[in-house]
Each structure stands twice: as C-alpha cells, then as structure tokens.
Design a protein around this motif. Structure first.
Motif, PDB file in Angstrom:
ATOM      1  N   ILE A  56      44.358  35.484  32.488  1.00 20.41           N
ATOM      2  CA  ILE A  56      43.502  35.512  31.179  1.00 20.41           C
ATOM      3  C   ILE A  56      42.233  34.432  31.555  1.00 20.41           C
ATOM      4  O   ILE A  56      41.123  34.658  31.201  1.00 20.41           O
ATOM      5  N   GLY A  82      41.076  32.949  34.128  1.00 18.23           N
ATOM      6  CA  GLY A  82      40.315  33.045  35.279  1.00 18.23           C
ATOM      7  C   GLY A  82      39.450  34.320  35.196  1.00 18.23           C
ATOM      8  O   GLY A  82      38.440  34.080  35.546  1.00 18.23           O
ATOM      9  N   LEU A  83      39.955  35.463  34.816  1.00 23.63           N
ATOM     10  CA  LEU A  83      39.416  36.621  34.510  1.00 23.63           C
ATOM     11  C   LEU A  83      38.292  36.357  33.447  1.00 23.63           C
ATOM     12  O   LEU A  83      37.093  37.017  33.384  1.00 23.63           O
ATOM     13  N   ALA A  84      38.570  35.528  32.399  1.00 21.90           N
ATOM     14  CA  ALA A  84      37.497  35.358  31.294  1.00 21.90           C
ATOM     15  C   ALA A  84      36.217  34.605  31.912  1.00 21.90           C
ATOM     16  O   ALA A  84      35.119  34.665  31.436  1.00 21.90           O
ATOM     17  N   THR A  85      36.429  33.584  32.719  1.00 24.78           N
ATOM     18  CA  THR A  85      35.171  32.891  33.404  1.00 24.78           C
ATOM     19  C   THR A  85      34.880  33.994  34.648  1.00 24.78           C
ATOM     20  O   THR A  85      33.919  33.216  35.422  1.00 24.78           O
ATOM     21  N   LEU A  86      35.282  35.045  34.914  1.00 22.69           N
ATOM     22  CA  LEU A  86      34.771  35.901  35.831  1.00 22.69           C
ATOM     23  C   LEU A  86      34.802  35.303  37.229  1.00 22.69           C
ATOM     24  O   LEU A  86      34.158  35.330  38.219  1.00 22.69           O
ATOM     25  N   GLN A  87      36.144  34.663  37.420  1.00 24.57           N
ATOM     26  CA  GLN A  87      36.513  34.119  38.835  1.00 24.57           C
ATOM     27  C   GLN A  87      37.284  35.152  39.645  1.00 24.57           C
ATOM     28  O   GLN A  87      38.294  35.524  39.342  1.00 24.57           O
ATOM     29  N   TRP A  88      36.545  35.563  40.710  1.00 25.27           N
ATOM     30  CA  TRP A  88      37.044  36.671  41.561  1.00 25.27           C
ATOM     31  C   TRP A  88      38.241  36.186  42.139  1.00 25.27           C
ATOM     32  O   TRP A  88      39.210  37.260  42.347  1.00 25.27           O
ATOM     33  N   PRO A  89      38.571  35.055  42.849  1.00 24.48           N
ATOM     34  CA  PRO A  89      39.915  34.848  43.073  1.00 24.48           C
ATOM     35  C   PRO A  89      41.121  34.938  42.081  1.00 24.48           C
ATOM     36  O   PRO A  89      41.940  35.272  42.542  1.00 24.48           O
ATOM     37  N   SER A  90      40.778  34.944  41.100  1.00 23.20           N
ATOM     38  CA  SER A  90      41.691  34.919  39.829  1.00 23.20           C
ATOM     39  C   SER A  90      41.773  36.588  39.835  1.00 23.20           C
ATOM     40  O   SER A  90      43.065  37.065  39.468  1.00 23.20           O
TER      41      SER A  90
END
Lengths: 174, 189
Positions: free
Chosen positions: B154, B156-164
């Motif tokens: 949630i 990590g993806l909300a802040t567009l982190q590809w490792p997440s």
C-alpha cells in the motif's frame, strides 16, 4: 588489530542500522524536530482504531478471505488492496502537487526504497506465512483485539522471527 | 434499518479500500509518517530484547507513534468485534467451503476459524504450524523484505516504488504456493 577492525565494523553496522530503520524499512523516515507533548501521539491511536475497525468490518482479518484470495475464489481482497493503492497514489500525488504540509507545518517527505534480493526472498517467505496464519501484521493485531487470544502466540512468534532475522541478517543474501 | 445496523453488516471492498487508502495521507498529514505495521515487530525487539544485535540498536522511542498506531488497531478490533458485530455467519466462496469441509473446517461463526485457532491446539502439530511457524515466517519474511502488506503493497505502491512492486509480487507468489499446496496439507495434520 583484529579487535580494531571489528569495532569499526560494529560502528558501521550501527550507522547502517540507524539509516535503514529510517529509510529502507518502511518505518517513519523523519522524526519531527519539534518538541511534542505525549498526547500528540493520541492522533495515531485514533488512526489505528479506525484502521482496526475497517480491517474487521471488511473481513480483511478473515482467514477465509485470505484463502479465497490466494485460491482466486473471490475478488474481495483484490478489491480492497487495489482500491487502497489507487486512493493512496492519488493522495500522494495531491500532497506533492500542492506541497501540503503536516498539521504542525512541517514538510512531508518521501524516500525511495532501494532494491534488494531480500524483497524477493523475504517476500516469498512472508507470503507463505501470510496464507498459513491468514493474517499479515496489521490484521494480527486486529484479530487479537477481536478476542482470539491465541493470536498472541502468533504475534510473539512473529516477533521471534524478526529477532532471528536481525541476528542472522549479515549471513543472509542481501 | 438504523445506522448502527447498517454499519454492522460486512463492509464492501470499495469502502474498506477507500478508508485504508486514506490512512496513507492521514498519517503523512498528521506528522509525516509513512504507513507501515511490520516495523513494530522490530521496535518491540529493540525495546524489549535487543540482545547484542546491531539491527536492534537504535532509538526505538523515535518510532513510538508506530507502536501507538498498532495498539489502536487492537482497540479497533475490540470495538468492531464487541459493538459492531454482525450476528450472521461468515460467508465464504462455495468452492472454498466445499474444500474446507473435506478437511473438517465447518465452523463459520468467527472470521478466524475457531477449529484451528484455539488454545487446545497450541501444543499440537496444527498449532505448531498455524501459530508458531506461521507467525515466525511472517515476522522473518516481512523484515527480510523490508515491509509487509501495508508498508510495501500500500505505502510503497502509493509512492510508486518499484521495489515495493517486486516485494508485493513475491508476497503473492509465496501466498499462492502456500494456500494451494501447503495449507491443505497442514489442515490434515
């Protein structure tokens, strides 16, 4: 000489560890520089209560819902997580676009996560555990709150798992 | 139907997703905190038994908001279970109910199946796997991955982190293997 080396390594470990707890580890990155009275923490209690109620009422804490998700028998969990991600993306976009500050007037900051193999290896290990317990860490706390007291054992085991990871992390592929 | 009766029904996924998604900006605006839960397991280690492990030697008091948040989740679970409880049985997909029935899981009175998660099972093989080993894998895996569903999937993806995204895919891979191959085996123990 060997002793000196190990002290230097310990020091590096400590710095690394402090850095990681702030930036790599999903926990809070910036601690406010403002002095905050203890009751300022109550707002996080309120946020937690709201989150806990939602987790229960939407059946995210349901062991059955987790099985359905991983057996592709229901859309429910995909709907919950998918909606949350979309709402989160839009919210973060708006915070950045309008340069929104915290209620204390401080800047809101974001830090990039670094890719590590652990996200794959650890991720798969967590996924295996998630399907068995039927709960990720947030729902574990909520399940305990609903009165299933034996979940305390699961939480203690999870704490033990974290401790063992911390102890042996230098021996694991990064 | 009164409002309270309306709230007592199981909530639709879109409502839950909306509120959970809004917790991301809520915590950011409250004090620049990023949404995550599993870090608490580490903070508890740091606070209670850091041992001589460098990973646990940090000032956990700076992260106390996160422990307060987790404590709130416990209270929220209590409120939902005792004041907003839906009296109906938990409804699950017919295919799941059919396969679980073959393995003796027939009690749908609680979202946490009481036939597995009870104190009598603690010292059995079932208990060993479902609480002790299952919990251990959750704690070990989340920390190794650097986050759990909230921190990676949630926040990590909300802040567009590809490792997440990588981590989230790994969670799903582990979950698929486990729910389809491992859990049916464990239920037969």
């Amino acid at each position: 000489m060997i002793k000196e080396k190990s002290t230097a390594k310990d020091k590096a470990d400590k710095i690394n560890s402090d850095f990681e707890v702030r930036s790599l580890d999903t926990t809070c990155v910036n601690t406010s520089e403002l002095p905050m009275p203890w009751y300022y923490q109550l707002k996080y209690l309120a946020a937690g209560i709201l989150f806990g109620i939602v987790l229960v009422k939407s059946e995210v804490i349901s062991w059955f819902r987790i099985q359905e998700m991983f057996k592709l028998q229901s859309f429910h969990m995909y709907g919950v997580i998918g909606t949350a991600v979309v709402v989160g993306i839009i919210s973060v976009f708006l915070i950045k676009k309008f340069n929104i500050k915290t209620i204390h007037g401080e800047a809101i900051t974001f830090s990039d996560k670094e890719f590590r193999k652990g996200q794959i290896i650890g991720g798969v290990i967590f996924g295996i555990g998630w399907a068995i317990t039927g709960a990720c860490p947030g729902p574990l706390f909520a399940q305990l709150g609903t009165g299933v007291t034996v979940i305390a054992v699961t939480i203690l085991s999870a704490i033990a798992g974290t401790w063992v990871y911390g102890k042996f992390r230098n021996n694991l592929p990064i | 139907m009164s409002i309270i009766e309306f709230i007592k029904q199981p909530w639709h996924w879109s409502v839950a997703g909306l509120i959970i998604g809004l917790i991301v900006p809520l915590l950011l605006i409250m004090g620049n905190k990023s949404f995550g839960i599993s870090g608490n397991l580490r903070h508890i280690c740091a606070a209670c038994f850091p041992g001589n492990v460098s990973f646990f030697k940090y000032d956990w008091r700076k992260e106390i908001w996160n422990l307060v948040f987790a404590f709130g989740i416990i209270i929220g679970g209590f409120i939902a279970a005792y004041f907003l409880r839906d009296p109906e049985q938990v409804v699950v997909a017919p295919a799941l109910a059919a396969s679980l029935a073959e393995q003796g899981i027939t009690d749908y009175s609680n979202m946490v199946p009481t036939q597995i998660f009870n104190w009598d099972n603690l010292l059995t093989m079932k208990g060993l796997f479902f609480f002790v080993i299952g919990g251990f894998l959750v704690g070990f895996g989340t920390r190794y991955a650097g986050g759990c569903t909230s921190g990676h999937a949630i926040s990590g993806l909300a802040t567009l982190q590809w490792p997440s995204l990588v981590a989230t895919i790994a969670f799903m891979v582990g979950g698929f293997i486990s729910a389809n191959l491992l859990v049916p085996f464990l239920l037969n123990l």
